[in-house]
Enzyme design. Structure first.
Site, short mmCIF file in Angstrom:
data_model
loop_
_atom_site.label_atom_id
_atom_site.label_comp_id
_atom_site.label_asym_id
_atom_site.label_seq_id
_atom_site.Cartn_x
_atom_site.Cartn_y
_atom_site.Cartn_z
CB THR A 210 -1.00 -0.04 1.18
OG1 THR A 210 -1.90 1.05 1.08
CG2 THR A 210 -0.30 0.02 2.53
CG ASN A 211 -0.50 4.60 -1.37
OD1 ASN A 211 -1.17 5.36 -0.69
ND2 ASN A 211 -1.01 3.92 -2.39
#
Ligand code: C5P
Length: 410
Positions: A210-211
């Site tokens: 993810t980020n």
């Protein structure tokens, strides 16, 4: 919260134990920049005092004693006419009945009868009273005349009964006030799709790629669209944020899920605001079981995730009915979060993704981009125009962006 800035809101408080919640509502409205005048009925004064409201609004709170004072002849007309919105919270069954039938026997009902502004009502009453045929008939009359009814909610009532009659929470009432004010704004009757958050691409049942996207800018964009009167669909990955009142949430996790949701929602949307940080790469294979340490360090092969904007912006404006789900909204807007060569990268994306507008977002400083409360952006238009905005709150950035979308839609 500029939709409420300098708006004149009249808050009517009637005789319900929920009157204490009205103080919170008055405070929230005031903090949002509104000028809040309060009228308490005689029964409301049994629960709370004018001083409670004067203390949070810094303005006068009126009671029925003002109805018989020297300025009485102008007061009710003046209060009703100079106001942008009248909200009655809590509103008892008795006051609802008076409003429905045009009775005007106290300062609040006399003012309501004279007022021509939008009316928001948050009913509060004990078990059985809300469902009573008389109350339901009054409710239908008020709705038919255009009043916004918020709640009541189900739950514990003051009598100890469980049922429908609790006044909705102040945050909910505030959200509905914003929506009622938005009905006169530029995006009324427009459908805006907003994406938010960072996608999560699974590696195995417990791990994701993810980020750092917090979703803050996307949620602020959804709120700004609501403030301008839009019908808002918020397609979001899980975040710690509260969904703005009135937005329809479509929860997603992966880029694939987000793509499917965006394509479905764009079929009848006027604009797509693609604020989500969507994965560019995802694991090619998702392990069915948790990867174990004892099996050694896994080699993770990546593949391209679907480019949602490219797909949507590539569609033609009007396609056949069979291809209804492949419709390009009239305005498609993307974000370019970059740590270097911001404007070059952004204008390359504007072209390659066939966008109407791209918001170039400098994430190289701590006061802008991921997780921050503020943002520093430049708007790049398809026709070559460029507009740099100073450091602003994400809500202010959102308002500028949505006003620009509204202009592009005109
Ligand atoms: O391609 P890049 O991630 O640099 O472009 C950013 C813009 O494209 C953002 O508006 C983002 O929401 C969108 N995007 C997308 N699909 C992807 C990656 C990004 O729609 N797979």
């Amino acid at each position: 919260m500029s939709i409420l800035k300098d708006k004149h809101i009249l808050l009517g408080v009637t005789g319900s134990i929920a009157a204490y919640k009205a103080a919170d509502l008055a405070s929230k409205l005031t903090q949002a920049g509104a000028q809040v005048d309060v009228i308490l009925t005689t029964a409301a004064e049994k629960f709370v005092t004018p001083l409670t409201f004067q203390s949070v609004t810094g303005r006068r709170a009126y009671t029925d004693s003002d109805l018989w004072g020297g300025e009485a002849h102008v007061l009710h007309v003046g209060l009703g006419h100079s106001t942008d919105l009248l909200v009655i919270a809590p509103c008892t069954a008795d006051t609802m009945a008076k409003l429905a039938h045009g009775l005007a026997d106290n300062l609040l009902t006399v003012t309501a009868l004279a007022a021509t502004c939008p009316l928001v009502i948050a009913p509060a009453m004990d078990g059985g009273m809300f469902d009573a045929p008389a109350t339901q008939a009054n409710l239908a009359t008020l709705i038919e005349r255009g009043a916004t009814i918020v709640g009541p909610a189900e739950g514990h009532l003051a009598s100890g009964l469980l049922g429908k009659g609790r006044m909705s929470e102040p945050a909910e009432v505030l959200g509905r006030i914003r929506m009622a004010l938005g009905k006169k704004e530029k995006l009324a009757d427009k459908k805006i799709v907003v994406t938010a958050g960072g996608t999560q691409e699974p590696l195995d049942p417990v791990r994701v790629l993810t980020n750092h996207s917090s979703g803050k800018q996307g949620y602020a964009l959804a709120q700004a669209a609501l403030d301008l009167g839009a019908d808002v669909c918020l397609i979001s990955t899980p975040t710690a944020l509260t969904v703005p009142v009135g937005a329809r949430l479509v929860p997603v996790r992966t880029a694939e899920e987000m793509k499917n949701a965006v394509l479905a929602e764009c079929a009848d949307a006027d604009a797509l605001v693609m604020a989500a940080a969507v994965a560019d790469f995802r694991p090619k294979h998702v392990a069915a079981d948790k990867m174990k340490k004892r099996d050694g360090i896994p080699q993770i092969e990546l593949e391209a995730a679907p480019d949602i904007l490219k797909a949507v912006a590539g569609f033609r404006l009007a396609l056949s009915e069979a291809e209804g789900s492949k419709k390009r909204p009239r305005v498609v807007l993307g974000f370019a979060a970059e740590s270097r060569d911001l404007l070059d990268n952004a204008s390359e994306k504007l072209k390659s993704k066939n966008l109407d507008l791209i918001v170039a977002n400098d994430i190289s400083t701590v006061d802008a981009g991921f997780g921050a409360e503020t943002n520093r952006v430049t708007l790049l238009f398809a026709d070559g125009r460029k507009e740099s905005l100073p450091l602003m709150d994400k809500s202010e950035v959102a308002e500028v962006i949505l006003r620009t979308v509204a202009t592009l839609l005109e």
